[in-house]
Scaffold this motif. Structure first.
Motif, PDB file in Angstrom:
ATOM      1  N   ALA A 100      12.512  10.632  11.962  1.00  0.00           N
ATOM      2  CA  ALA A 100      12.616  11.272  13.281  1.00  0.00           C
ATOM      3  C   ALA A 100      13.283  12.635  13.169  1.00  0.00           C
ATOM      4  N   ILE A 101      14.310  12.746  12.355  1.00  0.00           N
ATOM      5  CA  ILE A 101      14.996  14.032  12.200  1.00  0.00           C
ATOM      6  C   ILE A 101      14.120  15.020  11.448  1.00  0.00           C
ATOM      7  N   VAL A 102      13.306  14.534  10.533  1.00  0.00           N
ATOM      8  CA  VAL A 102      12.331  15.414   9.879  1.00  0.00           C
ATOM      9  C   VAL A 102      11.342  15.954  10.919  1.00  0.00           C
ATOM     10  N   LEU A 103      10.869  15.096  11.817  1.00  0.00           N
ATOM     11  CA  LEU A 103       9.962  15.548  12.879  1.00  0.00           C
ATOM     12  C   LEU A 103      10.629  16.594  13.780  1.00  0.00           C
ATOM     13  N   ILE A 104      11.874  16.383  14.135  1.00  0.00           N
ATOM     14  CA  ILE A 104      12.606  17.353  14.952  1.00  0.00           C
ATOM     15  C   ILE A 104      12.710  18.686  14.216  1.00  0.00           C
ATOM     16  N   THR A 105      13.055  18.628  12.952  1.00  0.00           N
ATOM     17  CA  THR A 105      13.218  19.844  12.157  1.00  0.00           C
ATOM     18  C   THR A 105      11.903  20.591  11.993  1.00  0.00           C
ATOM     19  N   VAL A 106      10.841  19.867  11.675  1.00  0.00           N
ATOM     20  CA  VAL A 106       9.526  20.491  11.515  1.00  0.00           C
ATOM     21  C   VAL A 106       9.050  21.078  12.844  1.00  0.00           C
ATOM     22  N   GLY A 107       9.210  20.324  13.919  1.00  0.00           N
ATOM     23  CA  GLY A 107       8.807  20.818  15.232  1.00  0.00           C
ATOM     24  C   GLY A 107       9.559  22.065  15.628  1.00  0.00           C
ATOM     25  N   TYR A 108      10.855  22.083  15.383  1.00  0.00           N
ATOM     26  CA  TYR A 108      11.656  23.256  15.705  1.00  0.00           C
ATOM     27  C   TYR A 108      11.209  24.464  14.879  1.00  0.00           C
ATOM     28  N   SER A 109      10.997  24.234  13.580  1.00  0.00           N
ATOM     29  CA  SER A 109      10.578  25.335  12.703  1.00  0.00           C
ATOM     30  C   SER A 109       9.204  25.872  13.089  1.00  0.00           C
ATOM     31  N   LYS A 110       8.279  24.981  13.374  1.00  0.00           N
ATOM     32  CA  LYS A 110       6.919  25.405  13.742  1.00  0.00           C
ATOM     33  C   LYS A 110       6.899  26.134  15.079  1.00  0.00           C
ATOM     34  N   HIS A 111       7.719  25.688  16.031  1.00  0.00           N
ATOM     35  CA  HIS A 111       7.681  26.319  17.350  1.00  0.00           C
ATOM     36  C   HIS A 111       8.189  27.761  17.297  1.00  0.00           C
ATOM     37  N   LYS A 112       9.101  28.056  16.366  1.00  0.00           N
ATOM     38  CA  LYS A 112       9.621  29.421  16.247  1.00  0.00           C
ATOM     39  C   LYS A 112       8.561  30.402  15.770  1.00  0.00           C
ATOM     40  N   LYS A 113       7.553  29.905  15.075  1.00  0.00           N
ATOM     41  CA  LYS A 113       6.503  30.781  14.532  1.00  0.00           C
ATOM     42  C   LYS A 113       5.418  31.099  15.552  1.00  0.00           C
ATOM     43  N   LYS A 114       5.398  30.347  16.629  1.00  0.00           N
ATOM     44  CA  LYS A 114       4.392  30.588  17.679  1.00  0.00           C
ATOM     45  C   LYS A 114       4.794  31.822  18.479  1.00  0.00           C
ATOM     46  N   PHE A 127       6.281  17.093  18.618  1.00  0.00           N
ATOM     47  CA  PHE A 127       7.223  16.663  17.583  1.00  0.00           C
ATOM     48  C   PHE A 127       8.459  15.980  18.166  1.00  0.00           C
ATOM     49  N   TYR A 128       9.009  16.519  19.238  1.00  0.00           N
ATOM     50  CA  TYR A 128      10.216  15.933  19.809  1.00  0.00           C
ATOM     51  C   TYR A 128       9.918  14.594  20.483  1.00  0.00           C
ATOM     52  N   THR A 129       8.764  14.465  21.113  1.00  0.00           N
ATOM     53  CA  THR A 129       8.409  13.194  21.746  1.00  0.00           C
ATOM     54  C   THR A 129       8.151  12.116  20.695  1.00  0.00           C
ATOM     55  N   LEU A 130       7.482  12.470  19.621  1.00  0.00           N
ATOM     56  CA  LEU A 130       7.291  11.507  18.526  1.00  0.00           C
ATOM     57  C   LEU A 130       8.641  11.079  17.949  1.00  0.00           C
ATOM     58  N   ALA A 131       9.544  12.029  17.774  1.00  0.00           N
ATOM     59  CA  ALA A 131      10.876  11.705  17.264  1.00  0.00           C
ATOM     60  C   ALA A 131      11.615  10.784  18.235  1.00  0.00           C
ATOM     61  N   LEU A 132      11.498  11.053  19.531  1.00  0.00           N
ATOM     62  CA  LEU A 132      12.140  10.202  20.536  1.00  0.00           C
ATOM     63  C   LEU A 132      11.607   8.779  20.465  1.00  0.00           C
ATOM     64  N   ILE A 133      10.311   8.633  20.335  1.00  0.00           N
ATOM     65  CA  ILE A 133       9.706   7.300  20.234  1.00  0.00           C
ATOM     66  C   ILE A 133      10.225   6.563  18.995  1.00  0.00           C
ATOM     67  N   LEU A 134      10.300   7.267  17.875  1.00  0.00           N
ATOM     68  CA  LEU A 134      10.816   6.637  16.653  1.00  0.00           C
ATOM     69  C   LEU A 134      12.278   6.232  16.815  1.00  0.00           C
TER      70      LEU A 134
END
Length: 145
Positions: A100-114, A127-134
């Protein structure tokens, strides 16, 4: 020391879950309503990332000082996997929370590039919703309340 770290880990988890809920709903609402991504949205995503990483560090410390960890040496991996409580605390909970923390980290990193708001919100929402579910799937609820 174990009880102190366990207490901190348990109470910090409330903050992580609350922030994940806020960040997920904020991102979903931002995606659906097509609103502009601003500084507040960035801070929500960043604060969620920070509190989850702090929880990871507290959890890793707790993992290695917990009595459950010593059970690996006493009953072996086969014994841990046969006992649902030991399996939850030694395998499932740590593994799923790290994921879940990997998903949060990846989601945060990817969103900055948009470059525009909608893709930023969409990336965070996924990414954050998937992490929340996990996270919600592997919280030891019986020990939490």
């Amino acid at each position: 020391m174990y009880t102190t770290v366990q207490f901190i880990h348990s109470w910090w988890a409330y903050l992580v879950v609350i922030m994940l809920i806020i960040a997920s709903f904020n991102a979903i609402i931002g995606t659906v309503t097509k609103k502009e991504y601003g500084a507040t949205n960035f801070r929500i995503a960043l604060f969620t990332l920070i509190v989850s990483h702090i929880q990871l560090l507290i959890g890793l410390l707790l993992y290695f000082i917990a009595p459950y960890f010593r059970m690996f040496g006493e009953v072996g991996m086969g014994g841990v996997m046969k006992d649902s409580t030991l399996r939850l605390y030694n395998v499932e909970h740590p593994l799923i929370m790290i994921l879940a923390i990997v998903l949060i980290t990846v989601g945060y990193s990817k969103h900055k590039k948009k470059l525009t708001s909608t893709p930023k919100f969409k990336t965070l929402a996924i990414f954050y919703t998937l992490a929340l579910i996990l996270v919600l799937s592997r919280i030891p609820w019986s020990a939490w309340f």
